[in-house]
Design a protein around this motif. Structure first.
Motif, PDB file in Angstrom:
ATOM      1  N   SER B 214      -4.994 -12.925  -3.990  1.00  0.00           N
ATOM      2  CA  SER B 214      -5.893 -12.842  -5.136  1.00  0.00           C
ATOM      3  C   SER B 214      -5.113 -12.536  -6.406  1.00  0.00           C
ATOM      4  O   SER B 214      -4.014 -12.004  -6.367  1.00  0.00           O
ATOM      5  N   HIS B 215      -5.710 -12.929  -7.514  1.00  0.00           N
ATOM      6  CA  HIS B 215      -5.176 -12.516  -8.801  1.00  0.00           C
ATOM      7  C   HIS B 215      -5.627 -11.112  -9.144  1.00  0.00           C
ATOM      8  O   HIS B 215      -5.102 -10.475 -10.033  1.00  0.00           O
ATOM      9  N   ASP B 216      -6.688 -10.701  -8.461  1.00  0.00           N
ATOM     10  CA  ASP B 216      -7.471  -9.585  -8.941  1.00  0.00           C
ATOM     11  C   ASP B 216      -7.244  -8.346  -8.082  1.00  0.00           C
ATOM     12  O   ASP B 216      -7.694  -8.262  -6.951  1.00  0.00           O
ATOM     13  N   LEU B 217      -6.509  -7.397  -8.659  1.00  0.00           N
ATOM     14  CA  LEU B 217      -6.203  -6.178  -7.913  1.00  0.00           C
ATOM     15  C   LEU B 217      -7.464  -5.424  -7.500  1.00  0.00           C
ATOM     16  O   LEU B 217      -7.486  -4.748  -6.490  1.00  0.00           O
ATOM     17  N   LYS B 218      -8.499  -5.577  -8.286  1.00  0.00           N
ATOM     18  CA  LYS B 218      -9.697  -4.804  -7.988  1.00  0.00           C
ATOM     19  C   LYS B 218     -10.345  -5.304  -6.695  1.00  0.00           C
ATOM     20  O   LYS B 218     -10.746  -4.514  -5.846  1.00  0.00           O
ATOM     21  N   ILE B 219     -10.430  -6.627  -6.574  1.00  0.00           N
ATOM     22  CA  ILE B 219     -10.977  -7.199  -5.341  1.00  0.00           C
ATOM     23  C   ILE B 219     -10.104  -6.803  -4.160  1.00  0.00           C
ATOM     24  O   ILE B 219     -10.589  -6.414  -3.101  1.00  0.00           O
ATOM     25  N   MET B 230       3.433  -9.269  -5.702  1.00  0.00           N
ATOM     26  CA  MET B 230       4.515 -10.254  -5.850  1.00  0.00           C
ATOM     27  C   MET B 230       4.740 -10.607  -7.314  1.00  0.00           C
ATOM     28  O   MET B 230       3.814 -10.605  -8.134  1.00  0.00           O
ATOM     29  N   TYR B 231       5.988 -10.894  -7.597  1.00  0.00           N
ATOM     30  CA  TYR B 231       6.353 -11.293  -8.951  1.00  0.00           C
ATOM     31  C   TYR B 231       7.526 -12.250  -8.851  1.00  0.00           C
ATOM     32  O   TYR B 231       8.562 -11.902  -8.302  1.00  0.00           O
ATOM     33  N   ARG B 232       7.369 -13.454  -9.338  1.00  0.00           N
ATOM     34  CA  ARG B 232       8.422 -14.462  -9.307  1.00  0.00           C
ATOM     35  C   ARG B 232       9.111 -14.576  -7.945  1.00  0.00           C
ATOM     36  O   ARG B 232      10.329 -14.581  -7.843  1.00  0.00           O
ATOM     37  N   GLY B 233       8.315 -14.645  -6.926  1.00  0.00           N
ATOM     38  CA  GLY B 233       8.867 -14.880  -5.598  1.00  0.00           C
ATOM     39  C   GLY B 233       9.349 -13.640  -4.878  1.00  0.00           C
ATOM     40  O   GLY B 233       9.802 -13.721  -3.742  1.00  0.00           O
ATOM     41  N   ASN B 234       9.287 -12.480  -5.542  1.00  0.00           N
ATOM     42  CA  ASN B 234       9.759 -11.247  -4.924  1.00  0.00           C
ATOM     43  C   ASN B 234       8.587 -10.317  -4.636  1.00  0.00           C
ATOM     44  O   ASN B 234       7.622 -10.269  -5.401  1.00  0.00           O
ATOM     45  N   ILE B 235       8.739  -9.561  -3.552  1.00  0.00           N
ATOM     46  CA  ILE B 235       7.785  -8.478  -3.320  1.00  0.00           C
ATOM     47  C   ILE B 235       8.299  -7.260  -4.082  1.00  0.00           C
ATOM     48  O   ILE B 235       9.438  -6.835  -3.890  1.00  0.00           O
ATOM     49  N   LEU B 236       7.476  -6.720  -4.966  1.00  0.00           N
ATOM     50  CA  LEU B 236       7.916  -5.579  -5.763  1.00  0.00           C
ATOM     51  C   LEU B 236       7.393  -4.268  -5.211  1.00  0.00           C
ATOM     52  O   LEU B 236       7.987  -3.222  -5.438  1.00  0.00           O
ATOM     53  N   GLU B 237       6.257  -4.345  -4.539  1.00  0.00           N
ATOM     54  CA  GLU B 237       5.645  -3.104  -4.111  1.00  0.00           C
ATOM     55  C   GLU B 237       4.711  -3.384  -2.952  1.00  0.00           C
ATOM     56  O   GLU B 237       4.033  -4.410  -2.919  1.00  0.00           O
ATOM     57  N   THR B 238       4.689  -2.467  -1.994  1.00  0.00           N
ATOM     58  CA  THR B 238       3.689  -2.543  -0.934  1.00  0.00           C
ATOM     59  C   THR B 238       3.131  -1.149  -0.697  1.00  0.00           C
ATOM     60  O   THR B 238       3.755  -0.150  -1.053  1.00  0.00           O
ATOM     61  N   GLY B 239       1.968  -1.108  -0.095  1.00  0.00           N
ATOM     62  CA  GLY B 239       1.363   0.183   0.210  1.00  0.00           C
ATOM     63  C   GLY B 239      -0.091  -0.017   0.554  1.00  0.00           C
ATOM     64  O   GLY B 239      -0.590  -1.148   0.514  1.00  0.00           O
ATOM     65  N   SER B 240      -0.767   1.050   0.889  1.00  0.00           N
ATOM     66  CA  SER B 240      -2.198   0.903   1.142  1.00  0.00           C
ATOM     67  C   SER B 240      -2.865   0.484  -0.160  1.00  0.00           C
ATOM     68  O   SER B 240      -2.419   0.857  -1.243  1.00  0.00           O
ATOM     69  N   SER B 241      -3.911  -0.307  -0.063  1.00  0.00           N
ATOM     70  CA  SER B 241      -4.544  -0.849  -1.263  1.00  0.00           C
ATOM     71  C   SER B 241      -4.974   0.259  -2.198  1.00  0.00           C
ATOM     72  O   SER B 241      -4.807   0.184  -3.413  1.00  0.00           O
ATOM     73  N   GLU B 242      -5.517   1.295  -1.602  1.00  0.00           N
ATOM     74  CA  GLU B 242      -5.983   2.432  -2.375  1.00  0.00           C
ATOM     75  C   GLU B 242      -4.829   3.022  -3.191  1.00  0.00           C
ATOM     76  O   GLU B 242      -4.941   3.231  -4.397  1.00  0.00           O
ATOM     77  N   ALA B 243      -3.709   3.222  -2.517  1.00  0.00           N
ATOM     78  CA  ALA B 243      -2.566   3.859  -3.166  1.00  0.00           C
ATOM     79  C   ALA B 243      -1.990   2.976  -4.264  1.00  0.00           C
ATOM     80  O   ALA B 243      -1.674   3.448  -5.359  1.00  0.00           O
ATOM     81  N   TYR B 245      -3.469   0.809  -5.997  1.00  0.00           N
ATOM     82  CA  TYR B 245      -4.403   0.735  -7.110  1.00  0.00           C
ATOM     83  C   TYR B 245      -4.470   2.057  -7.875  1.00  0.00           C
ATOM     84  O   TYR B 245      -4.430   2.081  -9.100  1.00  0.00           O
ATOM     85  N   ARG B 246      -4.530   3.158  -7.117  1.00  0.00           N
ATOM     86  CA  ARG B 246      -4.663   4.468  -7.765  1.00  0.00           C
ATOM     87  C   ARG B 246      -3.362   4.910  -8.420  1.00  0.00           C
ATOM     88  O   ARG B 246      -3.355   5.466  -9.503  1.00  0.00           O
ATOM     89  N   GLU B 247      -2.274   4.712  -7.675  1.00  0.00           N
ATOM     90  CA  GLU B 247      -0.991   5.207  -8.164  1.00  0.00           C
ATOM     91  C   GLU B 247       0.041   4.105  -8.119  1.00  0.00           C
ATOM     92  O   GLU B 247       0.932   4.123  -7.273  1.00  0.00           O
ATOM     93  N   THR B 253       3.573  -3.448 -11.488  1.00  0.00           N
ATOM     94  CA  THR B 253       2.220  -3.193 -10.995  1.00  0.00           C
ATOM     95  C   THR B 253       1.422  -2.430 -12.040  1.00  0.00           C
ATOM     96  O   THR B 253       0.239  -2.699 -12.269  1.00  0.00           O
ATOM     97  N   ARG B 254       2.082  -1.484 -12.663  1.00  0.00           N
ATOM     98  CA  ARG B 254       1.382  -0.718 -13.709  1.00  0.00           C
ATOM     99  C   ARG B 254       0.929  -1.636 -14.834  1.00  0.00           C
ATOM    100  O   ARG B 254      -0.217  -1.565 -15.283  1.00  0.00           O
ATOM    101  N   ASP B 255       1.847  -2.491 -15.282  1.00  0.00           N
ATOM    102  CA  ASP B 255       1.488  -3.399 -16.373  1.00  0.00           C
ATOM    103  C   ASP B 255       0.382  -4.347 -15.931  1.00  0.00           C
ATOM    104  O   ASP B 255      -0.567  -4.608 -16.658  1.00  0.00           O
ATOM    105  N   PHE B 256       0.543  -4.864 -14.728  1.00  0.00           N
ATOM    106  CA  PHE B 256      -0.424  -5.816 -14.178  1.00  0.00           C
ATOM    107  C   PHE B 256      -1.793  -5.162 -14.078  1.00  0.00           C
ATOM    108  O   PHE B 256      -2.805  -5.709 -14.526  1.00  0.00           O
ATOM    109  N   LEU B 257      -1.811  -3.969 -13.547  1.00  0.00           N
ATOM    110  CA  LEU B 257      -3.048  -3.222 -13.413  1.00  0.00           C
ATOM    111  C   LEU B 257      -3.606  -2.906 -14.787  1.00  0.00           C
ATOM    112  O   LEU B 257      -4.810  -2.980 -15.018  1.00  0.00           O
TER     113      LEU B 257
END
Ligand SMILES: Nc1ncnc2c1ncn2[C@@H]1O[C@H](COP(=O)(O)OP(=O)(O)OP(=O)(O)O)[C@@H](O)[C@H]1O
Ligand code: SF4
Ligand SMILES: [Mg+2]
Lengths: 317, 327
Positions: B214-219, B230-243, B245-247, B253-257
């Motif tokens: 999805s494009h949409d972090l909220k969904i 993901m960003y330009r073919g790289n995985i930048l961050e993984t974690g539980s969806s809650e985490a 999104y919250r942190e 990810t911060r900019d994207f969010l």
């Protein structure tokens, strides 16, 4: 909300119009019959085919029987409704017999050409390397105008109906293949093709079960529009002595024979010319109608729109 | 191999070479669509994948399904390296994983009826026609469609209904894994929720595993258990969806969010996606450096020297950023 409790939803169109599972043929049939113009076109083509088949029974005279006394007589000559030509042959009879060769040299090559072009274009679009080669070869053919190419091929093979038909088929293949190739190259990129790959559909089935119905309309419509050019090219070949030979009755030959008498007896050239025009128009109009009735997006509206409100055969879904 | 992982992706790479121009004088341009991606998808989870346009999400999913061949790297499905399988062996695995696309109408054959569309996978695997027809009815009911209307053509249905048909088709072979490539992005907001509900219900009912793009972090936050960014073919961050999104940890990810939150006033995902694309666009640095270095506000010297590896910074959280790399 759970899956099971979710109310089932019906498609957008109203329930009132709900044709049962209909085949493509049904829609072609309904589409053509429901469209007055297409209906006329279909009737004309049907009549021509009947003329071709039953020529000996329909024609009042044998095609080459001449009555020199009545040379160049015009329309309405007693016993000769459409007049007589420069040798005193009955033009109506020659037109009826001429339908045979005209259909054979104008329509059959188009059908054969499409039958070869459709798989060629599909396979070319699916296997890009092979397709590249195929289309480059076609480009060589495109370098020549259609008529010139037909003349060259026919000259290479020698005169005769069979050779002329082969020359026309070969001439037509590049054009029709390009139409199919272009359509198939577009289809190939659509998600339903990738979905087909994901469900392990074989290449052969992807091409001939999934893609074919989506490209065939383009080829059919193109074929219908090219019939006219082919009839005229065939006539030209015959005129050059590369096709069928006079005195055989063929509309193209008849037109060119009548040239010399255009000022004395214009009907000799005009009548077969008119017959060619009608044939060409009939195929063009039929092509348009077929395009609409082959497309699920337009054909339902066609049938719905044209169905009389009282047409209760629609209700028996 | 851990028993709970259904899919293990290791060091997957894919570059696309685009050829332009005719026969001679042909120019080529290469894009790295997926760059050294490794990830695990656990049995029964919904793994979200977010990123801007062109970040390689679809390419990653397609390589997992082996719809395109990776340049290098490995996809192990249930312990089996898919790249090592012959075409014939791969057929068997095709039953087990399916795909749902963004554009529902385009993903159905327009000249085949709904029934023909849905039964195709069954027929491919030798189900007799009569059995397939009955199964199609079941499937359509399962996704909330009226099976008596299955003689209709896809264009007679709305976008949401077409997506239901596509889901029914994807489920026909009883797969255990679905790659959902932005399945709701093309739908109206009101329909999005319905389709997400349907997918969520099916996932529980049929014990499915999803990779949900999805494009949409909220969904993604609402729908997915874990998320990869993901960003330009790289995985930048993984974690539980809650985490995530919250942190959000990674600057991207911060900019994207931020762009997503910024447009919260009217929650149109397209706008968020557009903003995200702006983030994509500007960085054009090549070579060994952090892929986000061109846009990163926190960028420092180390970032230009090499690309940060994806490292676990706390339990279940992985971030590829030197800010968190304290080795
Ligand atoms: N078949 C292809 N040929 C050439 N380049 C491709 C191809 N498929 C993808 N790419 C390129 O690879 C990159 C990643 O594309 P991909 O479709 O995986 O992105 P995405 O994250 O799914 O984007 P979107 O959100 O727009 O769907 C893009 O730069 C794209 O232009
Ligand atoms: S590694 Fe450096 S440039 Fe990259 S995201 Fe982290 S801080 Fe920014
Ligand atoms: Mg994509």
């Amino acid at each position: 909300m759970s899956v099971t409790s979710m109310a089932t939803t019906s498609p957008v169109p109203s329930q009132r119009f709900s044709p049962a599972r209909r085949s493509n043929l049904y829609f072609v049939w309904r589409g053509v019959l429901g469209d007055p113009v297409a209906r006329i076109a279909a009737v004309i083509i049907l009549l021509l085919v009947l003329c071709a088949i039953f020529a000996p029974y329909l024609a009042p005279f044998p095609p080459n029987e001449a009555d020199p006394a009545l040379r160049l007589q015009g329309l309405g000559t007693p016993g000769h409704l459409l007049g007589l030509d420069h040798q005193g042959r009955d033009i109506l009879s020659r037109l009826i017999y001429g339908a045979r060769l005209t259909l054979l040299s104008g329509v059959v090559p188009v059908i054969l050409g499409a039958a070869i072009s459709i798989p060629l274009g599909l396979i070319g679009a699916w296997y890009p390397r092979l397709g590249e080669v195929v289309m480059r070869v076609m480009d060589v053919f495109f370098a020549f105008p259609m008529a010139l190419l037909a003349i060259m091929l026919a000259a290479l093979m020698g005169p005769g109906l069979g050779n002329m038909m082969i020359a026309l088929v070969v001439t037509l293949i590049p054009y029709n293949t390009r139409v199919v190739y272009a359509a198939a190259s577009q289809e190939r990129e659509l998600a339903y093709i990738e979905a087909a790959k994901a469900m392990a559909t074989s290449d052969l089935k992807i091409l001939f079960v999934e893609m074919l119905p989506n490209v065939v309309a383009a080829s059919v419509v193109y074929s219908c529009t090219i019939v006219g050019a082919v009839v005229i090219t065939a006539a030209g070949l015959s005129f050059l002595g590369l096709g069928v030979q006079p005195p055989i009755a063929e509309w193209g030959i008849m037109t060119s024979e009548g040239r010399s008498y255009v000022f004395v007896a214009p009907h000799i050239a005009a009548l077969p010319g008119l017959a060619i025009t009608v044939l060409v128009m009939a195929f063009n109009l039929l092509g348009d109608s077929l395009r609409d009735s082959l497309d699920p997006k337009t054909r339902l509206q066609l049938v719905k729109h044209r169905a009389a409100p009282s047409a209760d055969d629609e209700g028996k879904a | 191999m851990s028993a709970q992982n259904l899919i293990e992706v290791r060091d997957l790479n894919k570059a696309f070479t685009v050829r332009r121009g005719a026969f001679f004088r042909r120019t080529t341009a290469s894009t790295k669509a997926v760059n050294n991606v490794s990830l695990d998808i656990r049995k029964g989870e919904i793994l979200g994948c977010v990123g801007g346009s062109g970040s390689g999400k679809s390419t990653l999913g397609r390589m997992i399904l082996r719809l395109i061949e990776p340049d290098s790297g490995e996809v192990r499905y249930d312990g089996q390296n898919l790249g090592a399988l012959s075409q014939e062996e791969m057929r068997g695995f095709r039953r087990r994983m399916q795909i749902v696309f963004q554009d529902p109408l385009q993903s159905l054959n327009p000249r085949r009826t709904v029934a023909e569309n849905v039964e195709r996978p069954l027929l491919n695997f030798g189900t007799p026609k009569a059995v397939a027809r009955r199964r199609v009815e079941e499937l359509l009911e399962l996704v909330g469609l009226d099976p008596t209307q299955s003689y209709r053509y896809p264009h007679e249905y709305s976008g949401g209904q077409c997506q239901r048909i596509a889901i029914a088709r994807a489920l026909a072979l009883e797969p255990e894994f679905l790659f959902l490539d932005e399945p709701v992005s093309a739908l109206d907001v009101s329909i999005q929720a319905q389709i997400l509900n349907l997918l969520g219900d099916l996932q529980k009912k049929l014990d499915l595993t999803f990779l949900f793009v999805s494009h949409d972090l909220k969904i993604v936050k609402q729908f997915c258990d874990r998320t990869i960014v993901m960003y330009r073919g790289n995985i930048l961050e993984t974690g539980s969806s809650e985490a995530v999104y919250r942190e959000p940890k990674h600057p991207f990810t911060r900019d994207f969010l931020g762009t997503v939150l910024h447009v919260r006033g009217d929650m149109r995902w397209e706008q968020a996606a557009e903003r995200a694309e702006d983030l994509e666009g500007t960085a054009k640095l090549g070579g060994a450096c952090c892929p986000y270095v061109g846009n990163c506000a926190d960028c420092f010297d180390a970032c230009r020297g090499s690309a940060p590896p994806l490292i676990e910074i706390e339990n279940q959280r992985n971030v590829a950023c030197f800010l968190y790399d304290h080795r």
